[in-house]
Design an enzyme around this catalytic site. Sequence first.
Site, mmCIF file in Angstrom:
data_model
loop_
_atom_site.group_PDB
_atom_site.id
_atom_site.type_symbol
_atom_site.label_atom_id
_atom_site.label_comp_id
_atom_site.label_asym_id
_atom_site.label_seq_id
_atom_site.Cartn_x
_atom_site.Cartn_y
_atom_site.Cartn_z
ATOM 1 N N TYR A 137 3.144 2.239 11.287
ATOM 2 C CA TYR A 137 4.186 1.218 11.140
ATOM 3 C C TYR A 137 5.207 1.281 12.282
ATOM 4 O O TYR A 137 6.249 0.636 12.227
ATOM 5 C CB TYR A 137 4.928 1.396 9.808
ATOM 6 N N LYS A 191 -5.998 12.389 7.490
ATOM 7 C CA LYS A 191 -7.375 12.143 7.946
ATOM 8 C C LYS A 191 -7.571 12.963 9.218
ATOM 9 O O LYS A 191 -8.014 12.465 10.257
ATOM 10 C CB LYS A 191 -7.555 10.629 8.176
ATOM 11 N N ASP A 223 -9.849 9.564 2.161
ATOM 12 C CA ASP A 223 -10.994 8.961 1.457
ATOM 13 C C ASP A 223 -11.307 9.749 0.176
ATOM 14 O O ASP A 223 -11.495 9.171 -0.901
ATOM 15 C CB ASP A 223 -12.227 8.856 2.385
ATOM 16 N N ASP A 247 0.904 3.653 1.677
ATOM 17 C CA ASP A 247 0.884 2.243 1.275
ATOM 18 C C ASP A 247 -0.388 1.959 0.487
ATOM 19 O O ASP A 247 -0.360 1.353 -0.591
ATOM 20 C CB ASP A 247 0.943 1.359 2.528
ATOM 21 N N ASP A 251 -1.125 1.409 -4.087
ATOM 22 C CA ASP A 251 -1.655 0.234 -4.795
ATOM 23 C C ASP A 251 -2.742 0.693 -5.771
ATOM 24 O O ASP A 251 -2.820 0.218 -6.910
ATOM 25 C CB ASP A 251 -2.238 -0.804 -3.817
HETATM 26 C C1 IPM Z 1 4.797 -2.000 0.389
HETATM 27 C C2 IPM Z 1 4.365 -3.265 1.064
HETATM 28 C C3 IPM Z 1 4.928 -3.309 2.485
HETATM 29 C C4 IPM Z 1 4.341 -2.140 3.248
HETATM 30 C C5 IPM Z 1 4.696 -4.640 3.242
HETATM 31 C C6 IPM Z 1 5.226 -5.826 2.479
HETATM 32 C C7 IPM Z 1 5.259 -4.623 4.634
HETATM 33 O O1 IPM Z 1 2.981 -3.385 1.039
HETATM 34 O O2 IPM Z 1 6.005 -1.766 0.274
HETATM 35 O O3 IPM Z 1 3.927 -1.228 -0.028
HETATM 36 O O4 IPM Z 1 3.273 -2.268 3.857
HETATM 37 O O5 IPM Z 1 4.950 -1.096 3.244
HETATM 38 MG MG MG Z 2 2.036 -1.886 -0.131
#
Ligand code: IPM
Ligand code: MG
Length: 354
Positions: A137, A191, A223, A247, A251
């Site tokens: 990032y 990784k 992984d 990130d 999820d």
């Molecule tokens: C998160 C989101 C952000 C990230 C995006 C919206 C830039 O996915 O906060 O997890 O990638 O960090």
């Molecule tokens: Mg995210």
Amino acid sequence: MATYDIGVIPGDGIGLEVTAEALKVLEAVAETESFGYARVDYPYSGEYYLKTKELVPSSVIDEWRTLDAVLLGAIGHPDVEPGLVERSVILGLRFGLDLYVNLRPIRLYSEHLCPLKGKTPADIDFVVVRENTEGMYSQIGGHLKKGTPDEVALVNGVYTWKGCERASRYAYELAVKRANARGPKVTLVDKANAIRPHDIWTRAFAHVGEEFPTVEQDHAYVDACCMWMIKNPEWFDVIVTTNLFGDIITDLGAMLQGGMGIAASGNIHPGRTSMFEPIHGSAPKHAGRNVACPLGAINAVAMMLDYLGETRAAQRIDDAVADLLRSGEVKSADARSGISTSDMGDRVVARLRN
Ligand code: IPM
Ligand code: MG
């Protein structure tokens, strides 16, 4: 009486709806606690950008530094170039305020919300410490000969000793504080086999670990981490990882908890203004329909209050959310729950007032 200045950025799409519920819960909990707060509203969003062409000016980032905390809904608009406003607002906060930890608890409140067979709340209770200001990032990179067959795109993954050390230290301290049955244990997720410079993480993690002799040091390549999160989530206590891997795996973690509608995060620099947000995005397809689940935003308020030292208020919100999810009233923590956004907020508030 402590009074907090809270910046509020509802943002785009469902961000507006879930933030309204989060603020309703903040107001309800504050009624019976001994703290006050002043709200400072900010309009930054994709929607606002389309109207004004304005992104976050540096003077506003300076202003954010003077607040106690910032609460964010979601940023992202289908008619705006992908990432433009997200980088300005979300990364503006993370990088501008040096919020080097993105704290993402992954906790299953009720078995019926978990998509895995046979896993219970006792099995899914860990925290991801995502490094939040470096890695892929870094925004260092760009294009050469863009739009031609000879195009080159470069992006630099940046990992500093300081960045790896401070994220690792936060993770170890958190493991000590959690002191639960599966720990204290910290798993470094990287990784470093394929991406050899990740070995800076290996060394910084081991180095800081010497300060924490009671904490078990564990390691998984990213992984394999995804595989273990599904197969044996009960093995994890605290995970520390890079910005991009954090990130991605959070999820996945959100789904273990019951969905994107429930997961919250804190973007933290201990001792400084920090930012709290649900981990979901603006979900344009659900926007304005009063169907989005606000529990992630509500949990973000709990994390914010905990950070500010209002631990009892934070615990009360957490208890209210847990009670609601265990009551059987909520089939799923997403847009298909059959409970509207505002109704879900009301049900949390009713439990707080009880
Ligand atoms: C998160 C989101 C952000 C990230 C995006 C919206 C830039 O996915 O906060 O997890 O990638 O960090
Ligand atoms: Mg995210």
